[in-house]
Design a protein around this motif. Structure first.
Motif, mmCIF file in Angstrom:
data_model
loop_
_atom_site.group_PDB
_atom_site.id
_atom_site.type_symbol
_atom_site.label_atom_id
_atom_site.label_comp_id
_atom_site.label_asym_id
_atom_site.label_seq_id
_atom_site.Cartn_x
_atom_site.Cartn_y
_atom_site.Cartn_z
ATOM 1 N N VAL A 1 10.958 91.310 66.621
ATOM 2 C CA VAL A 1 9.637 90.838 66.218
ATOM 3 C C VAL A 1 8.706 90.975 67.412
ATOM 4 O O VAL A 1 9.088 90.687 68.546
ATOM 5 C CB VAL A 1 9.699 89.364 65.755
ATOM 6 N N LYS B 1 6.981 82.555 63.534
ATOM 7 C CA LYS B 1 8.274 83.068 63.998
ATOM 8 C C LYS B 1 9.366 82.012 63.808
ATOM 9 O O LYS B 1 10.481 82.324 63.334
ATOM 10 C CB LYS B 1 8.164 83.472 65.464
ATOM 11 N N SER C 1 12.253 89.594 54.433
ATOM 12 C CA SER C 1 11.567 90.839 54.807
ATOM 13 C C SER C 1 10.831 91.438 53.610
ATOM 14 O O SER C 1 11.361 91.513 52.500
ATOM 15 C CB SER C 1 12.579 91.862 55.335
ATOM 16 N N ASP D 1 17.912 89.255 56.926
ATOM 17 C CA ASP D 1 16.465 89.081 56.797
ATOM 18 C C ASP D 1 16.059 89.081 55.321
ATOM 19 O O ASP D 1 15.492 90.044 54.807
ATOM 20 C CB ASP D 1 15.733 90.190 57.552
ATOM 21 N N LEU E 1 11.231 96.994 63.842
ATOM 22 C CA LEU E 1 10.368 96.194 64.702
ATOM 23 C C LEU E 1 9.205 95.732 63.855
ATOM 24 O O LEU E 1 8.470 96.547 63.293
ATOM 25 C CB LEU E 1 9.855 97.022 65.881
ATOM 26 N N PHE E 2 9.042 94.421 63.737
ATOM 27 C CA PHE E 2 7.915 93.867 63.000
ATOM 28 C C PHE E 2 6.774 93.650 63.973
ATOM 29 O O PHE E 2 6.863 92.834 64.892
ATOM 30 C CB PHE E 2 8.306 92.553 62.329
ATOM 31 N N ARG F 1 14.429 92.387 60.648
ATOM 32 C CA ARG F 1 13.973 92.025 61.987
ATOM 33 C C ARG F 1 15.070 91.359 62.798
ATOM 34 O O ARG F 1 14.977 91.294 64.032
ATOM 35 C CB ARG F 1 12.789 91.046 61.879
ATOM 36 N N TYR F 2 16.123 90.875 62.125
ATOM 37 C CA TYR F 2 17.063 89.973 62.770
ATOM 38 C C TYR F 2 18.475 90.531 62.908
ATOM 39 O O TYR F 2 19.350 89.834 63.426
ATOM 40 C CB TYR F 2 17.093 88.645 62.012
ATOM 41 N N HIS G 1 4.646 96.972 59.343
ATOM 42 C CA HIS G 1 5.836 97.756 59.022
ATOM 43 C C HIS G 1 5.566 99.214 59.362
ATOM 44 O O HIS G 1 4.595 99.795 58.875
ATOM 45 C CB HIS G 1 6.186 97.637 57.533
ATOM 46 N N GLY H 1 16.920 95.166 65.548
ATOM 47 C CA GLY H 1 15.654 94.713 64.992
ATOM 48 C C GLY H 1 14.956 93.767 65.961
ATOM 49 O O GLY H 1 15.580 93.194 66.858
#
Length: 253
Positions: free
Chosen positions: A129, A138, A162, A159, A209-210, A122-123, A100, A127
């Motif tokens: 991954v 994933k 998260s 998410d 962005l993860f 993330r989604y 993070h 966002g």
């Protein structure tokens, strides 16, 4: 305004100094950023390193030592309670491995101006991954967030799993996780979001962005991930009968 970042650790010695430096180096106007490290008796010396960081921090870093490996959920619950006791008005939660980005906290602080909790997603659009993230993890994450959570819990979140979040103090007091949350692992994030929604908390999501962890070894394996999905199913039957039918709204910012 005091913002305390609650950082659970277990064997995170390799990257702890880096994330502490990044967090304490943030310049968010009107916000005093502090760090609370909750260490579960790490055998790699994370607790001792945390104490050394605290000793050099002029009071900006505190350490909560726990005996044994007691789990992510209980680490956050104890950390939240300690942060509230210490006068925090905003409480953040995030991973200790730099997956993070600490810099996103500035956007989360901005978004919480008219919200009770902000979740790093993330989604949602914007966002993402890390492409190097484990494919099995994933896949399970996407199934949990796009199928299991929407179908079973009807949460208006992109998410729900998260672990990057910013809470207002009053929202955590309203949820009272020490007595209301039962999930001890990664399902803790979903249960907290479920309770926040049904108790009327105003929720926002911001894109993140993860990244794949920068150091150390992940605690998330296939069995832990599947246990988190199991916890989501359990939440549906454990919590829903006792809660209002509707809760707060969720929106991107």
């Amino acid at each position: 305004m005091r913002l305390v970042v609650v950082l659970p650790t277990y064997n995170e010695a390799a990257g702890l100094a880096d994330i502490a430096r990044a967090l304490l180096g943030l310049a968010i106007p009107g916000v005093d950023v502090r760090l609370l490290i909750v260490d579960d008796d790490s055998p790699d010396g994370t607790g001792g390193l945390a104490d050394a960081l605290a000793a050099r921090s002029a009071g900006r870093v505190a350490v909560l030592h726990r005996r044994g490996r007691r789990g992510l959920g209980s680490a956050y619950i104890e950390g939240f309670a300690r942060a509230i006791e210490d006068g925090a008005e905003l409480i953040a939660q995030m991973d200790a491995d730099l997956s993070h980005d600490p810099a996103v906290l500035a956007a989360m602080v901005s978004a919480i101006a008219d919200r009770d909790v902000v979740i790093g997603s993330r989604y949602m659009p914007g966002g993402a991954v890390d492409t190097s993230w484990n494919r099995v993890r994933k896949l399970i994450s996407r199934i949990a967030n796009r199928v299991v959570v929407p179908v079973l819990l009807s949460l208006p979140l992109t998410d729900a799993t998260s672990g990057y979040r910013l809470w207002r103090r009053d929202a955590l007091v309203r949820i009272a996780p020490a007595t209301s949350v039962r999930s001890s692992g990664y399902g803790f994030q979903v249960e907290m979001g479920f309770l926040a929604h049904h108790l009327g908390c105003r929720i926002a999501e911001v894109p993140i962005l993860f990244r794949e962890r920068g150091s150390g070894r992940s605690k998330m394996d296939l069995w832990v991930a599947l246990a988190a999905v199991r916890d989501i199913v359990v939440i549906r039957f454990r919590q829903r009968p006792a809660l209002p039918a509707r809760g707060g709204d969720a929106r991107p910012v």
